[in-house]
Motif scaffolding. Structure first.
Motif, PDB file in Angstrom:
ATOM      1  N   PRO A 122       0.822  -0.967  -0.026  1.00  0.00           N
ATOM      2  CA  PRO A 122       0.046   0.326   0.377  1.00  0.00           C
ATOM      3  C   PRO A 122       0.877   1.211  -0.273  1.00  0.00           C
ATOM      4  N   GLY A 123       0.791   2.371  -0.946  1.00  0.00           N
ATOM      5  CA  GLY A 123       1.313   3.439  -0.700  1.00  0.00           C
ATOM      6  C   GLY A 123       2.732   3.147  -1.986  1.00  0.00           C
ATOM      7  N   ARG A 124       2.897   2.039  -1.686  1.00  0.00           N
ATOM      8  CA  ARG A 124       4.159   1.484  -2.453  1.00  0.00           C
ATOM      9  C   ARG A 124       4.323   1.662  -3.633  1.00  0.00           C
ATOM     10  N   THR A 125       5.597   1.682  -4.823  1.00  0.00           N
ATOM     11  CA  THR A 125       5.834   0.915  -6.017  1.00  0.00           C
ATOM     12  C   THR A 125       6.299   0.177  -5.779  1.00  0.00           C
ATOM     13  N   ILE A 126       6.475  -0.711  -6.222  1.00  0.00           N
ATOM     14  CA  ILE A 126       7.172  -2.000  -6.299  1.00  0.00           C
ATOM     15  C   ILE A 126       7.991  -2.848  -7.615  1.00  0.00           C
ATOM     16  N   SER A 127       7.634  -2.233  -8.612  1.00  0.00           N
ATOM     17  CA  SER A 127       7.640  -2.758  -9.846  1.00  0.00           C
ATOM     18  C   SER A 127       8.945  -2.645 -10.261  1.00  0.00           C
ATOM     19  N   THR A 128       9.754  -1.600  -9.838  1.00  0.00           N
ATOM     20  CA  THR A 128      10.623  -1.915 -10.153  1.00  0.00           C
ATOM     21  C   THR A 128      11.760  -2.706  -8.735  1.00  0.00           C
ATOM     22  N   ARG A 129      11.052  -3.172  -8.205  1.00  0.00           N
ATOM     23  CA  ARG A 129      11.963  -3.745  -7.283  1.00  0.00           C
ATOM     24  C   ARG A 129      11.566  -5.442  -7.509  1.00  0.00           C
ATOM     25  N   ALA A 130      12.248  -6.134  -7.314  1.00  0.00           N
ATOM     26  CA  ALA A 130      12.444  -7.747  -7.166  1.00  0.00           C
ATOM     27  C   ALA A 130      11.403  -7.785  -5.592  1.00  0.00           C
ATOM     28  N   MET A 131      10.907  -8.879  -5.671  1.00  0.00           N
ATOM     29  CA  MET A 131      10.169  -9.356  -4.387  1.00  0.00           C
ATOM     30  C   MET A 131       9.913 -10.881  -4.235  1.00  0.00           C
ATOM     31  N   GLY A 132      10.027 -11.148  -3.272  1.00  0.00           N
ATOM     32  CA  GLY A 132      10.365 -12.246  -2.478  1.00  0.00           C
ATOM     33  C   GLY A 132       9.533 -13.001  -1.009  1.00  0.00           C
ATOM     34  N   TRP A 133       9.603 -14.260  -0.827  1.00  0.00           N
ATOM     35  CA  TRP A 133       9.239 -14.707   0.118  1.00  0.00           C
ATOM     36  C   TRP A 133       9.789 -15.427   1.073  1.00  0.00           C
ATOM     37  N   PHE A 134      10.018 -14.646   2.702  1.00  0.00           N
ATOM     38  CA  PHE A 134      10.724 -16.180   3.320  1.00  0.00           C
ATOM     39  C   PHE A 134       9.414 -16.854   4.234  1.00  0.00           C
ATOM     40  N   ARG A 135       9.744 -17.661   5.006  1.00  0.00           N
ATOM     41  CA  ARG A 135       9.461 -18.359   6.326  1.00  0.00           C
ATOM     42  C   ARG A 135       9.999 -18.653   7.414  1.00  0.00           C
ATOM     43  N   GLN A 136       9.084 -18.837   8.821  1.00  0.00           N
ATOM     44  CA  GLN A 136      10.264 -19.047   9.991  1.00  0.00           C
ATOM     45  C   GLN A 136       9.063 -19.556  10.555  1.00  0.00           C
ATOM     46  N   ALA A 137       9.540 -21.274  10.693  1.00  0.00           N
ATOM     47  CA  ALA A 137       8.786 -22.105  11.231  1.00  0.00           C
ATOM     48  C   ALA A 137       9.041 -22.044  12.499  1.00  0.00           C
ATOM     49  N   PRO A 138       8.119 -22.432  14.062  1.00  0.00           N
ATOM     50  CA  PRO A 138       8.784 -22.266  15.539  1.00  0.00           C
ATOM     51  C   PRO A 138      10.143 -22.170  15.895  1.00  0.00           C
ATOM     52  N   GLY A 139      10.523 -22.198  16.363  1.00  0.00           N
ATOM     53  CA  GLY A 139      12.182 -22.814  16.840  1.00  0.00           C
ATOM     54  C   GLY A 139      13.656 -22.760  15.717  1.00  0.00           C
ATOM     55  N   LYS A 140      12.620 -22.165  14.743  1.00  0.00           N
ATOM     56  CA  LYS A 140      13.768 -22.032  13.291  1.00  0.00           C
ATOM     57  C   LYS A 140      14.426 -20.552  12.687  1.00  0.00           C
ATOM     58  N   GLU A 141      15.065 -20.558  12.040  1.00  0.00           N
ATOM     59  CA  GLU A 141      15.501 -19.354  11.522  1.00  0.00           C
ATOM     60  C   GLU A 141      14.546 -18.872  10.309  1.00  0.00           C
ATOM     61  N   ARG A 142      14.839 -17.991   9.710  1.00  0.00           N
ATOM     62  CA  ARG A 142      13.663 -17.739   8.715  1.00  0.00           C
ATOM     63  C   ARG A 142      14.709 -17.933   7.449  1.00  0.00           C
ATOM     64  N   GLU A 143      14.074 -18.629   6.881  1.00  0.00           N
ATOM     65  CA  GLU A 143      14.409 -18.784   5.755  1.00  0.00           C
ATOM     66  C   GLU A 143      14.424 -18.736   4.444  1.00  0.00           C
ATOM     67  N   PHE A 144      14.625 -18.382   2.926  1.00  0.00           N
ATOM     68  CA  PHE A 144      14.363 -18.017   1.493  1.00  0.00           C
ATOM     69  C   PHE A 144      13.230 -18.630   1.164  1.00  0.00           C
ATOM     70  N   VAL A 145      12.634 -18.947   0.514  1.00  0.00           N
ATOM     71  CA  VAL A 145      11.322 -19.449   0.693  1.00  0.00           C
ATOM     72  C   VAL A 145      11.876 -19.239  -1.419  1.00  0.00           C
ATOM     73  N   SER A 146      11.659 -17.597  -1.689  1.00  0.00           N
ATOM     74  CA  SER A 146      10.952 -17.622  -3.690  1.00  0.00           C
ATOM     75  C   SER A 146      11.757 -15.707  -3.785  1.00  0.00           C
TER      76      SER A 146
END
Length: 122
Positions: free
Chosen positions: A25-49
């Motif tokens: 919202p209120g931000r243009t992302i069209s010039t940026r790469a975008m990604g998804w990360f995930r974090q499970a309980p007790g684990k470090e955040r990890e790259f998804v895509s």
């Protein structure tokens, strides 16, 4: 200030599907790469895509390759993560991030969302 807003998480049985959305919202992302990360309980955040600014280049963690698909609609300022054949080990909080640059190769992240919970039951 709201950076990114994720939605679409929930509880699903193993083998099911979910589609996550990330809006800026209120931000243009069209010039940026975008990604998804995930974090499970007790684990470090990890790259998804990741997806580059045009949508022409994508990258996936080995654990989700062939099951998850990232896409974007720059006109709607939105990034998606289609998750199929979900497994219990996919259970985590999934967060969206905007990269500093247009390419996924430069792993620096400018802003994040609060995340959306995905729970996969066996």
């Amino acid at each position: 200030q709201v950076q990114l807003v994720e939605s679409g998480g929930g509880l699903v049985q193993a083998g099911g599907s979910l589609r996550l959305s990330c809006v800026a919202p209120g931000r243009t992302i069209s010039t940026r790469a975008m990604g998804w990360f995930r974090q499970a309980p007790g684990k470090e955040r990890e790259f998804v895509s990741c997806i580059n600014w045009t949508g022409g280049t994508t990258a996936y963690a080995d654990s989700v390759k062939g099951r998850f698909t990232i896409s974007r609609d720059n006109a709607k300022n939105t990034v998606y993560l289609q998750m199929n054949s979900l497994k219990p080990e996919d259970t985590a909080v999934y967060s969206c991030t905007g990269y500093y640059g247009a390419s996924c190769s430069v792993k620096k992240y400018d802003y994040w969302g609060q995340g959306t919970q995905v729970t996969v039951s066996s």
